[in-house]
Scaffold this motif. Structure first.
Motif, PDB file in Angstrom:
ATOM      1  N   ARG A 117       0.288   5.912  -7.209  1.00 46.09           N
ATOM      2  CA  ARG A 117      -1.078   5.987  -7.717  1.00 46.09           C
ATOM      3  C   ARG A 117      -1.512   7.441  -7.806  1.00 46.09           C
ATOM      4  O   ARG A 117      -2.145   7.863  -8.776  1.00 46.09           O
ATOM      5  CB  ARG A 117      -2.004   5.226  -6.762  1.00 46.09           C
ATOM      6  CG  ARG A 117      -3.465   5.374  -7.085  1.00 46.09           C
ATOM      7  CD  ARG A 117      -4.332   4.566  -6.145  1.00 46.09           C
ATOM      8  NE  ARG A 117      -4.411   5.127  -4.805  1.00 46.09           N
ATOM      9  CZ  ARG A 117      -4.975   4.477  -3.775  1.00 46.09           C
ATOM     10  NH1 ARG A 117      -5.476   3.281  -3.948  1.00 46.09           N
ATOM     11  NH2 ARG A 117      -5.024   5.046  -2.591  1.00 46.09           N
ATOM     12  N   ARG A 123       0.822  -1.204   0.000  1.00 47.98           N
ATOM     13  CA  ARG A 123       0.000   0.000   0.000  1.00 47.98           C
ATOM     14  C   ARG A 123       0.860   1.258   0.000  1.00 47.98           C
ATOM     15  O   ARG A 123       0.618   2.186  -0.762  1.00 47.98           O
ATOM     16  CB  ARG A 123      -0.920   0.038   1.231  1.00 47.98           C
ATOM     17  CG  ARG A 123      -2.048  -0.945   1.165  1.00 47.98           C
ATOM     18  CD  ARG A 123      -3.377  -0.279   0.896  1.00 47.98           C
ATOM     19  NE  ARG A 123      -4.372  -1.242   0.475  1.00 47.98           N
ATOM     20  CZ  ARG A 123      -5.403  -1.626   1.206  1.00 47.98           C
ATOM     21  NH1 ARG A 123      -5.591  -1.116   2.412  1.00 47.98           N
ATOM     22  NH2 ARG A 123      -6.265  -2.504   0.733  1.00 47.98           N
ATOM     23  N   HIS A 155      -6.232   4.029  -9.803  1.00 49.09           N
ATOM     24  CA  HIS A 155      -6.255   2.766  -9.056  1.00 49.09           C
ATOM     25  C   HIS A 155      -6.763   1.633  -9.936  1.00 49.09           C
ATOM     26  O   HIS A 155      -6.241   0.518  -9.900  1.00 49.09           O
ATOM     27  CB  HIS A 155      -7.136   2.907  -7.819  1.00 49.09           C
ATOM     28  CG  HIS A 155      -7.125   1.692  -6.943  1.00 49.09           C
ATOM     29  ND1 HIS A 155      -6.232   1.518  -5.922  1.00 49.09           N
ATOM     30  CD2 HIS A 155      -7.878   0.561  -6.978  1.00 49.09           C
ATOM     31  CE1 HIS A 155      -6.444   0.344  -5.349  1.00 49.09           C
ATOM     32  NE2 HIS A 155      -7.428  -0.258  -5.970  1.00 49.09           N
ATOM     33  N   MET A 202       2.488   1.720  -3.317  1.00 46.72           N
ATOM     34  CA  MET A 202       1.528   1.946  -4.386  1.00 46.72           C
ATOM     35  C   MET A 202       0.837   3.307  -4.288  1.00 46.72           C
ATOM     36  O   MET A 202       0.634   3.970  -5.299  1.00 46.72           O
ATOM     37  CB  MET A 202       0.502   0.812  -4.340  1.00 46.72           C
ATOM     38  CG  MET A 202      -0.525   0.817  -5.426  1.00 46.72           C
ATOM     39  SD  MET A 202      -2.028   1.680  -4.977  1.00 46.72           S
ATOM     40  CE  MET A 202      -2.720   0.544  -3.784  1.00 46.72           C
ATOM     41  N   GLN A 203       0.493   3.726  -3.075  1.00 43.14           N
ATOM     42  CA  GLN A 203      -0.356   4.909  -2.937  1.00 43.14           C
ATOM     43  C   GLN A 203       0.263   6.192  -3.465  1.00 43.14           C
ATOM     44  O   GLN A 203      -0.410   6.981  -4.118  1.00 43.14           O
ATOM     45  CB  GLN A 203      -0.837   5.071  -1.489  1.00 43.14           C
ATOM     46  CG  GLN A 203      -1.989   4.121  -1.192  1.00 43.14           C
ATOM     47  CD  GLN A 203      -2.399   4.086   0.273  1.00 43.14           C
ATOM     48  OE1 GLN A 203      -1.647   4.507   1.156  1.00 43.14           O
ATOM     49  NE2 GLN A 203      -3.581   3.560   0.540  1.00 43.14           N
TER      50      GLN A 203
END
Lengths: 223, 196
Positions: B115, B108, B139, B111-112
């Motif tokens: 993203r 997370r 996403h 990725m966040q």
């Protein structure tokens, strides 16, 4: 339990229908407990307490906890696949995708505990995965058939990889929205009605190559 | 030893790899193993960290490409590379993500931020989209890439013939760009195609 079990006529014997109701209560109790706890952490005693049933009564219906969960899981997945199959009765692509999206979002949003439980069981027991994948491939094949007949000859071949992946895609997306919640994502996505449409639109674009007709969309800002 | 574990993962599932296997592959004694790592778990964490570090770097480079189409196409390539050349580690990692919440945290956080950056790139080419919608699309694109690669490389039968990398890349790009309402031929083509 001992509520008036008055057969309205030449019906079934009282004990048998009480048995059916007890079985139902046990299943409902497990489902209720799953919304808060992991399957592994739920005891038979708890289930019986919630169901208002004696532990002996539990064992009359189920040999083990695993048999109970297997039945609950089977019923819920069967109900899910029935709803998903019904989506394929629509005669235009977007309607079919919209109703499939609805079935998915409803399942995740309304029963996250069950979905989480299913995923945990799938880790330990390959039967769950195989059964699911079988149904998924079957449904994806029928979806491809439906879309191709709706869109006419203009649409090129839909790649198998993309079609099969879309179910996995929706699963992963909804998992982050309703089960293992990714907060910024959940905030951005909005209410379930909006999520349903976003997913249906994404599905339509990914498989067909263009957005659904603008008039069909309730939420503006889907460029 | 990280390399030894990575190599072993190409052939065996994580659960069946023992410290003896790893030491044999690394030409090291079991004592030597414990000198470097407290447990097999620690070695696994090191392998995962290496995998993610490489992915993060490549991801950042991809996002520097020109425009949304360029960035997304590069991103598809980056993930495909990770899944196809480090297939064993990718499989093990997917398994870990499903069973171990602490690994999900790691994914997370990696990725966040990326993203959000992809969302900005999308928003730049889709001025009509709200920032929330751009985030959702970003996403969705990332999830579609990982889902397709999971189906192609992780959930597929290892015994079955693997699809050609080029074919997978092409389909990956196509699906992602369509998802974002772009066209492989460049921005604006979608608008011409929309009919009813």
């Amino acid at each position: 339990m001992t509520d008036g079990d008055r057969p309205s006529g030449p019906g079934r014997p009282t004990r048998q229908s009480r048995g059916v109701r007890t079985r139902q209560k046990i299943k409902e109790a497990l489902v209720w407990l799953l919304s808060d706890k992991d399957y592994a952490d739920i005891s038979i005693a708890e289930i019986c307490r919630r169901a208002g049933v004696a532990v002996g009564g539990f064992y009359f219906h189920f040999e083990r906890k695993d048999d109970l969960i297997a039945e609950v899981m089977r019923e819920h997945s069967d109900a899910f696949w029935v709803r998903l199959a019904a989506a394929l009765n629509y005669r235009d692509s977007y309607s079919a995708l919209f109703h499939a999206s609805t079935a998915y979002v409803r399942a995740f949003h309304d029963s996250p505990g069950l979905v989480r439980c299913f995923n945990q069981l799938a880790m330990i027991d390959p039967h769950y995965v195989r059964y699911w994948e079988g149904s998924a491939r079957n449904w994806a094949d029928r979806l491809i058939g439906l879309i191709q007949s709706c869109e006419g000859g203009g649409l090129g071949p839909i790649h198998e990889l993309t079609a099969y992946s879309f179910l996995s895609f929706v699963d992963a997306l909804l998992y982050s929205l309703y089960i293992d919640i990714d907060t910024p994502l959940a905030e951005a996505a909005g209410p379930p009605e909006r999520v349903i449409e976003e997913i249906a639109v994404a599905w339509h674009r990914g498989l067909i190559g263009r957005s659904p007709p603008a008039g069909r969309l309730a939420f503006a800002g889907s460029p | 030893m990280c390399d030894a574990l990575s190599r072993l993962l190409e052939d065996k599932p994580l659960g069946r790899i023992t410290i003896t296997d790893i030491c044999a592959g690394a030409n090291m004694t079991v004592g030597g193993f414990y000198f470097h790592f407290k447990s097999q778990e620690e070695l696994l964490q090191a392998v995962v960290a290496e995998h993610l570090h490489a992915l993060a770097q490549a991801w950042d480079e991809a996002l520097e490409a020109d425009g949304m189409t360029g960035a997304v196409s590069s991103l598809c390539g980056v993930f495909l590379e990770a899944y196809s050349t480090r297939n064993g580690v990718s499989r093990a990692y997917q398994q870990l993500l499903l069973t171990r919440p602490e690994y999900v945290e790691g994914w997370r956080s990696l990725m966040q931020t990326r993203r959000a950056q992809l969302a900005r790139i999308i928003a730049a080419e889709r001025p009509a989209a709200s920032p929330e919608h751009a985030l959702f699309l970003s996403h969705a694109a990332i999830t579609l890439i990982t889902s397709m690669l999971n189906v192609a490389y992780v959930f597929s039968d290892k015994a079955a013939a693997p699809p050609s990398k080029d074919a997978v890349l092409q389909e990956l790009r196509r699906a992602c760009l369509r998802l974002l309402g772009a066209c492989e031929d460049g921005p604006g083509a979608e608008a011409r195609g929309v009919g009813s």
